[in-house]
Scaffold this motif. Structure first.
Motif, PDB file in Angstrom:
ATOM      1  N   LEU A  51      13.723   1.741  -4.779  1.00 49.82           N
ATOM      2  CA  LEU A  51      12.374   2.092  -5.212  1.00 49.82           C
ATOM      3  C   LEU A  51      12.328   3.499  -5.787  1.00 49.82           C
ATOM      4  O   LEU A  51      11.600   3.766  -6.755  1.00 49.82           O
ATOM      5  CB  LEU A  51      11.395   1.964  -4.044  1.00 49.82           C
ATOM      6  N   ARG A  52      13.081   4.433  -5.207  1.00 52.51           N
ATOM      7  CA  ARG A  52      13.117   5.801  -5.737  1.00 52.51           C
ATOM      8  C   ARG A  52      13.698   5.825  -7.144  1.00 52.51           C
ATOM      9  O   ARG A  52      13.356   6.689  -7.954  1.00 52.51           O
ATOM     10  CB  ARG A  52      13.958   6.696  -4.823  1.00 52.51           C
ATOM     11  N   ARG A  89      13.150   3.456  -9.176  1.00 56.05           N
ATOM     12  CA  ARG A  89      12.213   2.622  -9.916  1.00 56.05           C
ATOM     13  C   ARG A  89      12.784   1.244 -10.241  1.00 56.05           C
ATOM     14  O   ARG A  89      12.475   0.660 -11.273  1.00 56.05           O
ATOM     15  CB  ARG A  89      11.748   3.314 -11.199  1.00 56.05           C
ATOM     16  N   THR A 138      12.506  -2.470  -9.461  1.00 57.66           N
ATOM     17  CA  THR A 138      11.463  -3.307  -8.866  1.00 57.66           C
ATOM     18  C   THR A 138      11.784  -4.803  -8.958  1.00 57.66           C
ATOM     19  O   THR A 138      10.881  -5.627  -8.836  1.00 57.66           O
ATOM     20  CB  THR A 138      10.114  -3.033  -9.555  1.00 57.66           C
ATOM     21  N   VAL A 181       7.719   3.151   0.394  1.00 60.46           N
ATOM     22  CA  VAL A 181       7.309   2.909  -1.000  1.00 60.46           C
ATOM     23  C   VAL A 181       6.715   4.199  -1.566  1.00 60.46           C
ATOM     24  O   VAL A 181       5.805   4.782  -0.963  1.00 60.46           O
ATOM     25  CB  VAL A 181       6.273   1.774  -1.080  1.00 60.46           C
ATOM     26  N   PRO A 202       3.065   8.713  -8.782  1.00 66.45           N
ATOM     27  CA  PRO A 202       3.696   8.250 -10.028  1.00 66.45           C
ATOM     28  C   PRO A 202       4.991   9.005 -10.305  1.00 66.45           C
ATOM     29  O   PRO A 202       5.198  10.119  -9.810  1.00 66.45           O
ATOM     30  CB  PRO A 202       2.644   8.560 -11.097  1.00 66.45           C
ATOM     31  N   SER A 229       1.197   4.276  -9.436  1.00 65.51           N
ATOM     32  CA  SER A 229       2.427   4.465  -8.663  1.00 65.51           C
ATOM     33  C   SER A 229       2.966   3.108  -8.220  1.00 65.51           C
ATOM     34  O   SER A 229       2.275   2.083  -8.306  1.00 65.51           O
ATOM     35  CB  SER A 229       2.137   5.328  -7.438  1.00 65.51           C
ATOM     36  N   LEU A 230       4.197   3.111  -7.715  1.00 65.14           N
ATOM     37  CA  LEU A 230       4.768   1.870  -7.188  1.00 65.14           C
ATOM     38  C   LEU A 230       3.942   1.353  -6.020  1.00 65.14           C
ATOM     39  O   LEU A 230       3.770   0.141  -5.856  1.00 65.14           O
ATOM     40  CB  LEU A 230       6.218   2.117  -6.737  1.00 65.14           C
ATOM     41  N   ARG A 264       1.013  -0.467  -7.390  1.00 71.88           N
ATOM     42  CA  ARG A 264       1.430  -1.741  -7.978  1.00 71.88           C
ATOM     43  C   ARG A 264       1.748  -2.765  -6.892  1.00 71.88           C
ATOM     44  O   ARG A 264       1.373  -3.943  -7.003  1.00 71.88           O
ATOM     45  CB  ARG A 264       2.645  -1.516  -8.870  1.00 71.88           C
ATOM     46  N   PHE A 265       2.439  -2.337  -5.832  1.00 69.11           N
ATOM     47  CA  PHE A 265       2.757  -3.252  -4.732  1.00 69.11           C
ATOM     48  C   PHE A 265       1.482  -3.734  -4.045  1.00 69.11           C
ATOM     49  O   PHE A 265       1.328  -4.920  -3.744  1.00 69.11           O
ATOM     50  CB  PHE A 265       3.656  -2.546  -3.712  1.00 69.11           C
TER      51      PHE A 265
END
Length: 451
Positions: free
Chosen positions: A213-214, A216, A218, A252, A256, A265-266, A269-270
């Motif tokens: 995740l760091r 990016r 996905t 997570v 951003p 940000s992730l 989005r999650f």
């Protein structure tokens, strides 16, 4: 089908419809309605001539035996689907701590302290009522300590359209912290046996999940196997598997990739992607699997509600929760002069404290862990949780529907933030009936309003 829709490929139409359904499921009222529907169906089914079918469905076993995951459907709902709910709760918690209300300790102090009071007071009320009922009864001390985020926010969305936004922020902060405490209670006090090796091994997929995740990454094909592995290891360790959902959520990224961009940000989005799964599948199915209890007519209902454990649960939810939230809120605002935000009144706090007594989902989970399935006390606890949560919801609706005054000058108001108070003191007051400040003094007497 309209002309525009005819020109689209079939896949685009399906995606659009799926997107609209997902948007509906993200609405708080929808999630609460589905949760309530699952519970009502379970209660009706368990008390109908088809009750044997309900029990057979709950006990149906499925899963790989070689991984020791041959679990009943009820266990899959409790350990598996509810991990999705706690994943979303963990995302909300991290978002609030990193970019939301909890990032400012001064503003977060009161609802955080209120959440602690809202956990300790109902537990104390439960223990006082059940102390004479034996050590077995005391196992359920944490049942009334939890707040159901989905149900409470859904009720607030229905009854609180006229309320200021600060009301929802206070409830969300309180409920998120409350759930964090409940998760810690489950991990510490409701772990029967602990296997250290799989618990330590959980760090491997968890770290790999965080690293991807760091960077990016996905891809579902990479992240989902790691998440399932972490869940399986936590389950094998003896710690309740829902804890894995929180651990995964906390790694997570909440910011951003580029701070000055408007891209989500992730974490956002999650949360956007998984919340419909939690609200539309995980929580309603858990309610369907867990809320069904054979009441046994009026006599059975009276017997259940007179059990000291059931009395302790209802009293904890309806009396202990409001008592703890209100008392700690009053204490913190008086000792620290910390404000709660604009337009919050004691009526709001009283109503929110009652909403915090809706302990449906997490209370049912702790009830499952406290008393063995199939026992009389296990059934009594379910009835008490449903009754207590409904009473709390109705009382909250009555209180929050009342007309009340907002602002710092009414008797119902809570002390404002000191900075806001100073700003308010520096602002000239406006006389009733005038749009310009009223000026009074020795040189210029106050003018009466025009008739």
């Amino acid at each position: 089908m309209d002309a525009t829709r005819r020109d689209l490929p079939p896949g685009s139409v399906v995606r659009r419809r799926a997107g609209r359904i997902a948007d509906v499921l993200r609405a708080e009222t929808t999630g609460g309605a589905l949760l309530l529907a699952g519970a009502v169906i379970a209660l009706i089914w368990a008390n109908s001539p088809g009750a044997a079918g309900y029990d057979a469905m709950r006990s149906f076993t499925i899963g790989p035996t070689w991984l020791h995951l041959d679990l009943s459907l009820a266990a899959w709902a409790k350990d598996g689907l509810l991990a999705v709910f706690f994943f979303v709760a963990g995302l909300e918690l991290k978002r609030e701590f990193v970019t939301g209300e909890l990032r400012q300790p001064r503003r977060a102090a009161v609802p955080i302290a209120a959440a602690v009071g809202g956990v300790l007071a109902p537990a104390a009320v439960y223990v006082l009522i059940t102390a004479a009922a034996g050590a077995d009864a005391l196992r359920g001390w944490a049942i009334p300590a939890a707040t159901d985020i989905a149900f409470a926010l859904a009720v607030l969305a229905v009854i609180g359209r006229h309320l200021p936004p600060a009301v929802r922020v206070f409830l969300l902060t309180l409920a998120v912290v409350d759930d964090l405490i409940a998760i810690m209670i489950i991990a510490v006090f409701y772990t029967a046996s602990l296997s250290v090796t799989p618990l330590l091994a959980t760090a491997l997929p968890l770290v790999a999940f965080a690293i991807l995740l760091r960077r990016r990454v996905t891809s579902v094909w990479l992240l989902l196997p790691l998440a399932l592995t972490a869940w399986a290891l936590v389950h094998a360790s003896g710690v309740h598997a829902t804890v894995a959902g929180v651990l995964l959520a906390l790694v997570v990224p909440a910011r951003p990739l580029h701070e000055h961009t408007a891209a989500p940000s992730l974490l956002e989005r999650f949360e956007h992607a998984i919340k419909p799964v939690s609200a539309g599948l995980a929580v309603p199915v858990f309610a369907l699997m867990s809320a069904g209890v054979a009441i046994g007519g009026l006599g059975g209902l009276v017997s259940a509600l007179t059990d000291p454990v059931a009395v302790g649960v209802i009293a904890g939810l309806v009396i202990g929760k409001p008592l703890g939230v209100i008392a700690v809120t009053w204490l913190i605002t008086r000792l620290t002069r910390t404000g709660l935000g604009n337009n919050l009144t004691w009526t709001h706090i009283t109503g929110l404290s009652m909403l915090a007594g809706i302990g449906f989902t997490v209370s049912l989970l702790i009830g499952e862990l406290s008393f063995a399935a199939g026992t009389e006390r296990h059934d009594h606890v379910k009835i008490a949780i449903v009754a207590g949560s409904l009473i709390a919801a109705v009382l909250a609706a009555v209180i929050l529907r009342r007309p009340h005054r907002a602002g710092p000058r009414g008797n119902d108001a809570i002390a404002r933030d000191p900075d806001q108070a100073r700003a308010g003191a520096a602002t000239p007051r406006t006389a009733p009936g005038h749009s310009t400040p009223a000026v009074t003094g020795a040189n210029q007497p106050a003018r009466s309003p025009a008739p």
